[in-house]
Design a protein around this motif. Sequence first.
Motif, PDB file in Angstrom:
ATOM      1  N   CYS A  61       0.835  -1.084   0.107  1.00 24.65           N
ATOM      2  CA  CYS A  61       0.118   0.065  -0.018  1.00 24.65           C
ATOM      3  C   CYS A  61       0.975   1.341   0.111  1.00 24.65           C
ATOM      4  O   CYS A  61       1.774   1.447   0.744  1.00 24.65           O
ATOM      5  N   GLU A  62       0.567   2.092  -0.999  1.00 28.79           N
ATOM      6  CA  GLU A  62       1.419   3.417  -0.931  1.00 28.79           C
ATOM      7  C   GLU A  62       0.620   4.395   0.242  1.00 28.79           C
ATOM      8  O   GLU A  62      -0.524   4.666   0.136  1.00 28.79           O
ATOM      9  N   ILE A  63       1.305   4.778   1.244  1.00 26.80           N
ATOM     10  CA  ILE A  63       1.000   5.701   2.338  1.00 26.80           C
ATOM     11  C   ILE A  63       0.814   7.099   1.670  1.00 26.80           C
ATOM     12  O   ILE A  63       1.435   7.650   1.051  1.00 26.80           O
ATOM     13  N   GLY A  64      -0.219   7.696   2.108  1.00 22.05           N
ATOM     14  CA  GLY A  64      -0.677   9.022   1.985  1.00 22.05           C
ATOM     15  C   GLY A  64      -1.629   9.160   0.502  1.00 22.05           C
ATOM     16  O   GLY A  64      -1.984  10.089   0.325  1.00 22.05           O
ATOM     17  N   ASN A  65      -1.793   7.973   0.135  1.00 27.10           N
ATOM     18  CA  ASN A  65      -2.817   8.082  -1.434  1.00 27.10           C
ATOM     19  C   ASN A  65      -4.087   7.570  -0.984  1.00 27.10           C
ATOM     20  O   ASN A  65      -4.187   6.691   0.006  1.00 27.10           O
ATOM     21  N   SER A  66      -5.193   8.075  -1.554  1.00 23.91           N
ATOM     22  CA  SER A  66      -6.315   7.937  -1.149  1.00 23.91           C
ATOM     23  C   SER A  66      -6.962   7.923  -2.542  1.00 23.91           C
ATOM     24  O   SER A  66      -7.252   8.658  -3.244  1.00 23.91           O
ATOM     25  N   LYS A  67      -7.908   6.602  -2.770  1.00 26.86           N
ATOM     26  CA  LYS A  67      -9.015   6.515  -3.915  1.00 26.86           C
ATOM     27  C   LYS A  67      -9.984   6.732  -3.689  1.00 26.86           C
ATOM     28  O   LYS A  67     -10.842   7.042  -4.758  1.00 26.86           O
ATOM     29  N   SER A  68     -10.749   7.094  -2.575  1.00 28.47           N
ATOM     30  CA  SER A  68     -12.042   7.131  -2.259  1.00 28.47           C
ATOM     31  C   SER A  68     -12.157   8.785  -2.186  1.00 28.47           C
ATOM     32  O   SER A  68     -11.676   9.288  -1.570  1.00 28.47           O
ATOM     33  N   GLU A  69     -13.226   9.234  -2.872  1.00 24.47           N
ATOM     34  CA  GLU A  69     -13.567  10.437  -2.940  1.00 24.47           C
ATOM     35  C   GLU A  69     -14.615  10.626  -1.503  1.00 24.47           C
ATOM     36  O   GLU A  69     -14.343  11.588  -0.798  1.00 24.47           O
TER      37      GLU A  69
ATOM     38  N   TRP B  99      -8.138   5.141   2.041  1.00 23.85           N
ATOM     39  CA  TRP B  99      -8.098   6.320   3.034  1.00 23.85           C
ATOM     40  C   TRP B  99      -6.765   6.907   2.831  1.00 23.85           C
ATOM     41  O   TRP B  99      -5.637   6.113   2.377  1.00 23.85           O
ATOM     42  N   LYS B 100      -6.364   8.299   3.154  1.00 23.07           N
ATOM     43  CA  LYS B 100      -5.115   8.709   3.106  1.00 23.07           C
ATOM     44  C   LYS B 100      -4.569   8.353   4.348  1.00 23.07           C
ATOM     45  O   LYS B 100      -5.115   9.066   5.448  1.00 23.07           O
TER      46      LYS B 100
ATOM     47  N   SER C  75     -11.345  -8.698   9.416  1.00 25.64           N
ATOM     48  CA  SER C  75     -10.905  -8.737   8.006  1.00 25.64           C
ATOM     49  C   SER C  75     -11.669  -7.463   7.219  1.00 25.64           C
ATOM     50  O   SER C  75     -11.150  -6.975   6.417  1.00 25.64           O
ATOM     51  N   TRP C  76     -12.831  -7.402   7.790  1.00 16.96           N
ATOM     52  CA  TRP C  76     -13.472  -6.428   7.088  1.00 16.96           C
ATOM     53  C   TRP C  76     -13.104  -4.794   7.469  1.00 16.96           C
ATOM     54  O   TRP C  76     -13.406  -4.010   6.767  1.00 16.96           O
ATOM     55  N   GLY C  77     -12.570  -4.815   8.559  1.00 11.17           N
ATOM     56  CA  GLY C  77     -12.146  -3.433   8.986  1.00 11.17           C
ATOM     57  C   GLY C  77     -13.005  -2.478   9.136  1.00 11.17           C
ATOM     58  O   GLY C  77     -14.412  -2.661   9.452  1.00 11.17           O
ATOM     59  N   LEU C  78     -12.955  -1.025   8.861  1.00 10.20           N
ATOM     60  CA  LEU C  78     -13.765   0.244   9.117  1.00 10.20           C
ATOM     61  C   LEU C  78     -13.254   1.130   8.151  1.00 10.20           C
ATOM     62  O   LEU C  78     -12.308   1.784   8.200  1.00 10.20           O
ATOM     63  N   ILE C  79     -14.348   1.456   7.453  1.00 14.01           N
ATOM     64  CA  ILE C  79     -14.232   2.715   6.491  1.00 14.01           C
ATOM     65  C   ILE C  79     -15.208   3.573   7.056  1.00 14.01           C
ATOM     66  O   ILE C  79     -16.425   3.576   7.287  1.00 14.01           O
ATOM     67  N   PRO C  80     -14.804   4.911   7.600  1.00 10.99           N
ATOM     68  CA  PRO C  80     -15.581   5.826   7.970  1.00 10.99           C
ATOM     69  C   PRO C  80     -16.495   6.465   6.944  1.00 10.99           C
ATOM     70  O   PRO C  80     -16.257   6.579   5.858  1.00 10.99           O
ATOM     71  N   LYS C  81     -17.702   6.737   7.436  1.00  6.87           N
ATOM     72  CA  LYS C  81     -18.779   7.384   6.621  1.00  6.87           C
ATOM     73  C   LYS C  81     -19.346   8.587   7.135  1.00  6.87           C
ATOM     74  O   LYS C  81     -19.933   9.396   6.205  1.00  6.87           O
TER      75      LYS C  81
END
Length: 135
Positions: free
Chosen positions: A1-9, A24-25, A51-57
């Motif tokens: 994973c490249e640290i600092g990059n985010s693909k999600s708008e 996430w960034k 394994s699902w983790g958490l993506i903030p909404k």
Amino acid sequence: CEIGNSKSESTEFMNPKKAACSDWKIQPISELRIQLQVEEIFTLQEYKYLSWGLIPKRMEDKWFIYLEDDGLYFHRSWTGYCIFQVHLEKFEDGYQITEAWVNDDPKQRFHYKNVQMWINWLITNNRGANTFFKE
């Protein structure tokens, strides 16, 4: 994973999916860190929830969490700071924690260093949302 990059708008209207470091960034854990003494074993089902983790909404969602290569990473959602890093290994009929670290950088530090509480919170959170998960 490249640290600092985010693909999600925006994740506000995303369907639930497994979190990935590219969602996430984020920043790597600081070199100023403390190794934690943690002994815990998880069932295969609990590992699945991890394994699902958490993506903030929402703004109130203060964590971004993902599992990659049996490493579980806990990042603060606003800053991207990595607060906890946990390594898991296959053990008998589940997984065990083999290493755990907490960020100790005074500029990034999180006041509560109990990673087990956050892991159990993640399992409970994802267990409750299990009906929404898609493989």
